[in-house]
Design a protein around this motif. Sequence first.
Motif, PDB file in Angstrom:
ATOM      1  N   LEU A   1       0.828  -1.202   0.000  1.00 59.33           N
ATOM      2  CA  LEU A   1       0.000   0.000   0.000  1.00 59.33           C
ATOM      3  C   LEU A   1       0.865   1.255   0.000  1.00 59.33           C
ATOM      4  O   LEU A   1       0.571   2.227  -0.700  1.00 59.33           O
ATOM      5  CB  LEU A   1      -0.937  -0.012   1.202  1.00 59.33           C
ATOM      6  CG  LEU A   1      -2.046  -1.071   1.176  1.00 59.33           C
ATOM      7  CD1 LEU A   1      -2.722  -1.170   2.546  1.00 59.33           C
ATOM      8  CD2 LEU A   1      -3.075  -0.776   0.088  1.00 59.33           C
ATOM      9  N   GLU A   2       1.929   1.249   0.780  1.00 63.29           N
ATOM     10  CA  GLU A   2       2.816   2.409   0.838  1.00 63.29           C
ATOM     11  C   GLU A   2       3.439   2.696  -0.523  1.00 63.29           C
ATOM     12  O   GLU A   2       3.536   3.848  -0.947  1.00 63.29           O
ATOM     13  CB  GLU A   2       3.907   2.171   1.881  1.00 63.29           C
ATOM     14  CG  GLU A   2       5.012   3.215   1.913  1.00 63.29           C
ATOM     15  CD  GLU A   2       4.501   4.594   2.271  1.00 63.29           C
ATOM     16  OE1 GLU A   2       5.021   5.580   1.689  1.00 63.29           O
ATOM     17  OE2 GLU A   2       3.591   4.708   3.105  1.00 63.29           O
ATOM     18  N   ARG A   3       3.832   1.640  -1.227  1.00 70.03           N
ATOM     19  CA  ARG A   3       4.533   1.818  -2.506  1.00 70.03           C
ATOM     20  C   ARG A   3       3.591   2.107  -3.669  1.00 70.03           C
ATOM     21  O   ARG A   3       3.928   2.902  -4.561  1.00 70.03           O
ATOM     22  CB  ARG A   3       5.336   0.551  -2.845  1.00 70.03           C
ATOM     23  CG  ARG A   3       6.570   0.328  -2.018  1.00 70.03           C
ATOM     24  CD  ARG A   3       7.335  -0.848  -2.598  1.00 70.03           C
ATOM     25  NE  ARG A   3       8.568  -1.123  -1.877  1.00 70.03           N
ATOM     26  CZ  ARG A   3       9.516  -1.951  -2.296  1.00 70.03           C
ATOM     27  NH1 ARG A   3       9.359  -2.590  -3.445  1.00 70.03           N
ATOM     28  NH2 ARG A   3      10.601  -2.157  -1.596  1.00 70.03           N
ATOM     29  N   TYR A   4       2.423   1.463  -3.690  1.00 74.36           N
ATOM     30  CA  TYR A   4       1.656   1.430  -4.929  1.00 74.36           C
ATOM     31  C   TYR A   4       0.236   1.991  -4.838  1.00 74.36           C
ATOM     32  O   TYR A   4      -0.418   2.151  -5.872  1.00 74.36           O
ATOM     33  CB  TYR A   4       1.566  -0.021  -5.437  1.00 74.36           C
ATOM     34  CG  TYR A   4       2.911  -0.689  -5.570  1.00 74.36           C
ATOM     35  CD1 TYR A   4       3.843  -0.238  -6.498  1.00 74.36           C
ATOM     36  CD2 TYR A   4       3.273  -1.761  -4.761  1.00 74.36           C
ATOM     37  CE1 TYR A   4       5.090  -0.845  -6.625  1.00 74.36           C
ATOM     38  CE2 TYR A   4       4.510  -2.382  -4.872  1.00 74.36           C
ATOM     39  CZ  TYR A   4       5.417  -1.916  -5.807  1.00 74.36           C
ATOM     40  OH  TYR A   4       6.637  -2.503  -5.918  1.00 74.36           O
ATOM     41  N   ALA A   5      -0.262   2.255  -3.645  1.00 76.42           N
ATOM     42  CA  ALA A   5      -1.658   2.685  -3.519  1.00 76.42           C
ATOM     43  C   ALA A   5      -1.791   4.198  -3.642  1.00 76.42           C
ATOM     44  O   ALA A   5      -0.840   4.956  -3.398  1.00 76.42           O
ATOM     45  CB  ALA A   5      -2.235   2.215  -2.180  1.00 76.42           C
ATOM     46  N   SER A   6      -2.990   4.636  -3.998  1.00 73.92           N
ATOM     47  CA  SER A   6      -3.290   6.060  -4.021  1.00 73.92           C
ATOM     48  C   SER A   6      -3.340   6.593  -2.595  1.00 73.92           C
ATOM     49  O   SER A   6      -3.461   5.825  -1.625  1.00 73.92           O
ATOM     50  CB  SER A   6      -4.639   6.293  -4.706  1.00 73.92           C
ATOM     51  OG  SER A   6      -5.688   5.720  -3.923  1.00 73.92           O
ATOM     52  N   GLU A   7      -3.270   7.904  -2.450  1.00 69.57           N
ATOM     53  CA  GLU A   7      -3.342   8.497  -1.124  1.00 69.57           C
ATOM     54  C   GLU A   7      -4.676   8.185  -0.453  1.00 69.57           C
ATOM     55  O   GLU A   7      -4.747   7.996   0.762  1.00 69.57           O
ATOM     56  CB  GLU A   7      -3.107  10.003  -1.201  1.00 69.57           C
ATOM     57  CG  GLU A   7      -1.667  10.389  -1.519  1.00 69.57           C
ATOM     58  CD  GLU A   7      -0.670   9.840  -0.522  1.00 69.57           C
ATOM     59  OE1 GLU A   7      -0.917   9.946   0.698  1.00 69.57           O
ATOM     60  OE2 GLU A   7       0.361   9.283  -0.958  1.00 69.57           O
ATOM     61  N   ALA A   8      -5.733   8.130  -1.254  1.00 68.80           N
ATOM     62  CA  ALA A   8      -7.052   7.823  -0.685  1.00 68.80           C
ATOM     63  C   ALA A   8      -7.068   6.415  -0.095  1.00 68.80           C
ATOM     64  O   ALA A   8      -7.603   6.188   1.001  1.00 68.80           O
ATOM     65  CB  ALA A   8      -8.130   7.970  -1.753  1.00 68.80           C
ATOM     66  N   LEU A   9      -6.490   5.441  -0.815  1.00 74.26           N
ATOM     67  CA  LEU A   9      -6.432   4.074  -0.297  1.00 74.26           C
ATOM     68  C   LEU A   9      -5.510   3.980   0.915  1.00 74.26           C
ATOM     69  O   LEU A   9      -5.776   3.225   1.853  1.00 74.26           O
ATOM     70  CB  LEU A   9      -5.966   3.115  -1.386  1.00 74.26           C
ATOM     71  CG  LEU A   9      -6.972   2.826  -2.515  1.00 74.26           C
ATOM     72  CD1 LEU A   9      -6.319   1.987  -3.610  1.00 74.26           C
ATOM     73  CD2 LEU A   9      -8.206   2.123  -1.976  1.00 74.26           C
ATOM     74  N   LYS A  10      -4.433   4.757   0.906  1.00 80.11           N
ATOM     75  CA  LYS A  10      -3.545   4.761   2.069  1.00 80.11           C
ATOM     76  C   LYS A  10      -4.270   5.285   3.299  1.00 80.11           C
ATOM     77  O   LYS A  10      -4.137   4.731   4.402  1.00 80.11           O
ATOM     78  CB  LYS A  10      -2.301   5.609   1.778  1.00 80.11           C
ATOM     79  CG  LYS A  10      -1.331   5.007   0.773  1.00 80.11           C
ATOM     80  CD  LYS A  10      -0.146   5.931   0.568  1.00 80.11           C
ATOM     81  CE  LYS A  10       0.777   5.419  -0.532  1.00 80.11           C
ATOM     82  NZ  LYS A  10       1.935   6.315  -0.735  1.00 80.11           N
ATOM     83  N   ASP A  11      -5.010   6.373   3.113  1.00 78.19           N
ATOM     84  CA  ASP A  11      -5.748   6.928   4.255  1.00 78.19           C
ATOM     85  C   ASP A  11      -6.765   5.931   4.780  1.00 78.19           C
ATOM     86  O   ASP A  11      -6.965   5.802   5.999  1.00 78.19           O
ATOM     87  CB  ASP A  11      -6.459   8.221   3.839  1.00 78.19           C
ATOM     88  CG  ASP A  11      -5.489   9.364   3.579  1.00 78.19           C
ATOM     89  OD1 ASP A  11      -4.342   9.296   4.055  1.00 78.19           O
ATOM     90  OD2 ASP A  11      -5.886  10.329   2.886  1.00 78.19           O
ATOM     91  N   ARG A  12      -7.427   5.215   3.835  1.00 80.22           N
ATOM     92  CA  ARG A  12      -8.498   4.301   4.240  1.00 80.22           C
ATOM     93  C   ARG A  12      -7.975   3.034   4.886  1.00 80.22           C
ATOM     94  O   ARG A  12      -8.569   2.523   5.845  1.00 80.22           O
ATOM     95  CB  ARG A  12      -9.352   3.944   3.012  1.00 80.22           C
ATOM     96  CG  ARG A  12     -10.465   2.946   3.282  1.00 80.22           C
ATOM     97  CD  ARG A  12     -11.547   3.549   4.166  1.00 80.22           C
ATOM     98  NE  ARG A  12     -12.567   2.566   4.515  1.00 80.22           N
ATOM     99  CZ  ARG A  12     -12.493   1.753   5.568  1.00 80.22           C
ATOM    100  NH1 ARG A  12     -11.440   1.795   6.373  1.00 80.22           N
ATOM    101  NH2 ARG A  12     -13.468   0.898   5.829  1.00 80.22           N
ATOM    102  N   TRP A  13      -6.866   2.480   4.361  1.00 73.54           N
ATOM    103  CA  TRP A  13      -6.426   1.162   4.815  1.00 73.54           C
ATOM    104  C   TRP A  13      -5.046   1.154   5.463  1.00 73.54           C
ATOM    105  O   TRP A  13      -4.846   0.471   6.477  1.00 73.54           O
ATOM    106  CB  TRP A  13      -6.430   0.176   3.641  1.00 73.54           C
ATOM    107  CG  TRP A  13      -7.768   0.048   2.987  1.00 73.54           C
ATOM    108  CD1 TRP A  13      -8.112   0.434   1.724  1.00 73.54           C
ATOM    109  CD2 TRP A  13      -8.964  -0.488   3.569  1.00 73.54           C
ATOM    110  NE1 TRP A  13      -9.438   0.181   1.477  1.00 73.54           N
ATOM    111  CE2 TRP A  13      -9.992  -0.399   2.589  1.00 73.54           C
ATOM    112  CE3 TRP A  13      -9.273  -1.042   4.802  1.00 73.54           C
ATOM    113  CZ2 TRP A  13     -11.283  -0.842   2.818  1.00 73.54           C
ATOM    114  CZ3 TRP A  13     -10.564  -1.480   5.044  1.00 73.54           C
ATOM    115  CH2 TRP A  13     -11.547  -1.379   4.051  1.00 73.54           C
TER     116      TRP A  13
END
Length: 420
Positions: free
Chosen positions: A113-125
């Motif tokens: 998640l840190e490397r490849y996810a969007s900021e929105a997904l990082k905030d959510r998960w």
Amino acid sequence: MHFDYSPKVQDLQARLQAFMDAHIYPNEARFMDEVAANRARGNPWRPTELVERLKPLARAAGLWNLFLPNSPRAPEGLSNLEYAPLCEIMGRVSFAPEVFNCSAPDTGNMETLERYASEALKDRWLAPLLRGEIRSAFLMTEPEVASSDATNIQCRIEREGDELRINGRKWWSSGAGDPRCAVFILMGKTDPQAPRHAQQSMVVVPADAPGVHIERALTVFGYDDAPHGHMELRLENVRVPASHILLGAGRGFEIAQGRLGPGRIHHCMRSIGAAERALELMCQRLTRRVAFGKPLAAQSVWHERIAESRCLIEQARLLTLKAAYMMDTVGNKVAKAEIAMIKVVAPNVACQVLDWAIQAHGGAGVSQDFVLAQSYANQRTLRLADGPDEVHRMAIAKLELARHQVQATTELEPPVTRGC
């Protein structure tokens, strides 16, 4: 290459060892008793009160999220080389990594998640995972195909407007039965017509999405590995937003290589810890037991096994530190041979040392009175998890052959002739 531990790491080692001595080792029996009680009440996957009570203590001690390097969301994260000796200590007890929020598969998922996810997904998960509020699972392996070749994966991810529809079966999805498991990272096929390594994608799937069904828990040599466990799941018309795809369609293999490198080395670090503890228990047992008129420790066969165990562990540790150093300095891609080698070496070393430790304990070694039997089951499983030994050996051999082929070609080039 210099593998000396910095003052910072030495301080963390001392603090971590003190925490293990005060809170982990004395509570091993209590942990197993609590798991057994939950199992008897019909819910082996219920989190233990013991681990939940220890987590705030670990966080207060500054022993939290040590695994994640270069993340602004986890400033306490260490490099792979710094983390290695700490992960080894955690690996001595099966439930210890979770106490420090450093357990698989969460660590690999958080790094993904840190490397490849969007900021929105990082905030959510990612944010609640880093806080230890939720847990996660990684859905890759499938029961119907030989998943050691990930191009065989059949789980379908089909785009329908602004949504993705997912259908398939997954198994060995560790932690998926935990009531705290809130999110999956799933690998599936988005385009069967694309080039072989561009057919797969990775998607973030909420664990409570309609159509997610846990079919059964899988045992490992008869152990259910509660409260963590390993689940078989069926995904039936599961729908998630198209924005939940990581990095882009067809880039699943690229993400897998980024995810599995750190995950593999973390497993190997913990394997060394398991081997060290097995050797420690073996030596203690041999000095306390007498057979044929003298302590078992005086029998020459055990001298051979103790010495060989020490040699094997030291070799595995040095190779792991080399791989960690290379991952930090030249990246996972350049370090792929070293990562593959430690993934073969470390679990095999742990299995061998554990086998000798079990033999030293006699019948007690395969009983529930010692950690050896379950530890052996865990280490034997690691020879399959994150790629079986055979796949890693094949990769190592191909790299070695390619290197010698280049050398041979260079040696066979005709000398340059110059005019007089």
